[in-house]
Scaffold this motif. Structure first.
Motif: not given
Lengths: 449, 227
Positions: B23, B26-27, B97-104
């Motif tokens: 990850f 992402t933070h 935070t940088t954008p949260a990853p899109t949840a798969p």
């Protein structure tokens, strides 16, 4: 007319057989050629990968920054694993390529370890650079020899298809052919290459691990007594020492016995350590009937069994059930810290709650009195290291092993991301993420947290 | 042996496939002395705008930036440590935070077919052997995957040319019985009667002289196991 019948029939048969034979012969040749070119291709690929690994290694050594170093070492990792992969697909006798395989694997492992170091911002020291240049020398030597070998093969018309045929007949003749091929020479020279000491995966020196297990040496009679007492409830009769397990980390007696009572005649087997007299493994391969127990009851049953044989403070961490049996993992727990290295597995039959398997090697090798240090960062600080996209479900402290056989104290976060659960381990000392495990839920496996 | 030592954790999830997922980034990372990059430039620009910093917008977190951050923290009632963590970040108005990853949407899958391949190999190599002998054959294959002298995947080990007789003869494709399946599962779950053996052979049929140079760890039924 009649007297020609037989000759005609025979002639027709002969022609038919010839056509069939010719067809078979062609087909065989086609397969043979096909196989041969596949092997030739693998061989060319092998050379290519070894050459690339060597070139990338050279580039890494002259790289000024850790960034460039890791970039090139990453390529070394890839190229050496690919080379190893191709080498192991060639029809070559294991004894002849063993050290070459090991060299390629270690080249990849060592480079991985160095890449990880660089990524953590640690500069490689002089010894590590020397090791890299030694590895480079060997990679260079290996690719030269392989190129020569390739030329010999092209010139001398040795083809791998033939080699394969020989292999089917007689392995020792293959080893003679190997000598003709010159692979043995490479092998002999590869043997000299220095043993690597590094903190990477699969490090060779880890094999000489000394178990922490202590205790008196026991006799065969004592082993039989221990077996009987440990599995009192299982009614095992006729327990005998049937062999020795030697040259392993935990030398043991190998025992077998026969179940008495209702399940008459079922063979069971186990190993009991010569030092300390502990059961290293136990296997009762009986078939199980209809399940009557739930997972919780099975865990209680297993815990009770472990208590009875002297293992305390064990916490169940994972279960997996299949076909009427359940395997429960227990880890040692001290001061609310889960010690994953001290692992015991218990297998319980779900039809009557009987213990049908035990495996304690992880515990026997790793367990010792530890001075567990206080975490240097707080749980909050550790949590900040997680991705903002995950949902934390639970947290606890855990000791996990690193590839280099060290133990590190981590915060274990069970998180949910999308549809999946993950376990993320954040070093309690410096906040570095040490491990991520993806939990694949199956209908028969659940993590107990 | 490496298995027990190296990653008992791995065995916790032995049925499953472990994906190592990074990850990264992402933070939002903490910025401190020695950091560099576009974020540091942004930090310096903000600090310059509010007169905490009068150095160059260099993108490198050096002594001047450090002092400026400390000054900023002191004036704004934050912990004065010279590190731009989440709180200092939000006080500075920088994204925390940088954008949260899109949840798969899809779920992870597991390679349960390893059990089948292992069971087939066990069945072909050791039918008629004692049960612990079958588990031992499975354990040898798993030990080979971890060994540096062998391929690193189960298929690589099982199908390595010249390695296993049944592969050559084609009996590897026979349907295994229950016992072979149970043995395969026990081996995958970590039972290793051999204590880390990498080789096994049948003294009655082994043709290779080399195999006898191995160190023997134990004998079960008709098979000899060694490292």
């Amino acid at each position: 007319m009649r007297r020609y019948t037989l000759p005609i029939v025979l002639a027709v048969a002969l022609v038919a057989t010839s056509i069939w034979g010719y067809y078979q012969y062609n087909e065989k040749n086609d397969y043979h050629t096909y196989l041969d070119i596949q092997f030739q291709r693998q061989f060319y690929d092998l050379i290519g990968h070894v050459e690339n690994a060597q070139v990338e290694l050279a580039k890494a050594m002259v790289s000024g920054s850790t960034k460039d170093l890791s970039k090139h070492l990453n390529d070394v990792v890839f190229q050496s694993y690919m080379a190893q992969e191709k080498l192991t697909q060639l029809p070559l006798y294991h004894g002849a390529i063993r050290s070459t395989e090991r060299f390629l694997n270690q080249l990849g492992d060592y480079s991985t370890a160095m890449v990880n170091k660089s990524l953590e911002g640690i500069l490689l020291d002089e010894d590590e650079m020397t090791t890299l240049s030694e590895l480079h020398t060997y990679a260079n030597m290996l690719s030269q020899q392989l190129i020569e070998l390739q030329q010999d093969i092209v010139k001398g018309g040795i083809n791998f298809g033939d080699l394969r045929r020989e292999a089917n007949r007689d392995l020792s003749r293959v080893s003679d052919q190997m000598e003709d091929l010159g692979l043995i020479n490479i092998e002999e020279r590869m043997v000299d290459y220095p043993e690597l000491i590094y903190d990477g995966p699969f490090s060779e020196h880890l094999q000489d691990i000394k178990p922490r297990l202590e205790g008196e040496n026991i006799t065969e009679e004592e082993a039989v007594t221990i077996a009987r007492e440990t599995f009192q409830e299982e009614n095992i009769g006729n327990i005998q020492v049937v062999g020795d397990i030697e040259n392993t980390p935990i030398p043991s007696y190998y025992l077998s016995g026969v179940r008495d009572g209702r399940l008459n005649g079922q063979n069971v087997s186990m190993a009991i350590s010569k030092t300390g007299g502990k059961v290293v493994w136990y296997l009762n391969p009986r078939e199980t009937g209809e399940s009557t127990l739930g997972a919780d009851e099975a865990i209680d049953r297993a815990e009770e069994f472990l208590n009875n044989i002297g293992y305390e403070n064990m916490t169940s961490t994972y279960t997996s059930a299949y076909e009427g049996q359940i395997v429960i993992n227990f880890a040692y727990e001290e001061d609310d810290v889960i010690v994953y290295t001290d692992l015991i597995k218990v297998k319980v039959a779900l039809d009557n709650g009987e213990i049908i398997g035990l495996e304690t090697e992880g515990f026997l090798i790793n367990h010792h009195a530890r001075d567990i240090e206080e975490p240097e960062i707080t749980e909050e600080e550790a949590r900040e290291r997680l991705s903002s996209g995950v949902e934390v479900e639970s947290t606890r402290l855990a000791i996990i092993p690193t590839a280099g056989k060290k133990e590190i104290l981590c915060y274990e976060f069970k998180v949910k991301f999308g549809e999946d659960h993950y376990l993320i381990y954040i070093d309690a000392k410096d906040g570095i993420q040490r491990e991520i495990l993806l939990l694949v839920d199956q209908e028969d496996g659940t993590l107990v947290i | 042996m490496k298995r027990k030592i190296a990653i008992p954790l791995v065995t916790i999830l032995i049925i499953g496939l472990f994906a190592v997922v990074f990850f990264e980034n992402t933070h939002a990372q903490n910025l401190s002395w020695g950091s560099s990059g576009e974020e540091v430039s942004e930090l310096q620009r903000r600090l310059t705008r509010w007169d905490y910093y009068d150095g160059p917008i260099s993108g490198t977190f050096g002594p001047q930036t450090y002092e400026a951050v400390r000054l900023f923290q002191r004036r704004n009632g934050l912990t004065v440590d010279g590190v731009v963590g989440p709180q200092t970040r939000s006080a500075l108005g920088m994204p925390t935070t940088t954008p949260a990853p899109t949840a798969p949407v899809s779920r992870g899958v597991s390679r349960s077919d390893d059990v089948n391949l292992l069971a087939r190999t066990i069945y072909a190599e050791s039918r008629g052997e004692p049960y612990e002998g079958q588990v031992a054959v499975g354990a040898v294959i798993l030990n080979r995957i971890r060994s540096q002298d062998f391929p690193n995947t189960m298929a690589g080990v099982v199908y390595q040319p010249c390695a296993f007789e049944p592969v050559k003869r084609g009996t590897i494709n026979d349907t295994p019985d229950d016992s072979a399946y149970r043995a395969a599962r026990d081996a995958l779950n970590g039972w290793d009667p051999t204590g880390g053996a990498l080789y096994f052979w049948n003294p009655a049929t082994a043709t290779s002289r080399w195999i006898w140079t191995r160190t023997i760890t134990l004998r079960i039924g008709r098979h000899v196991f060694g490292v």
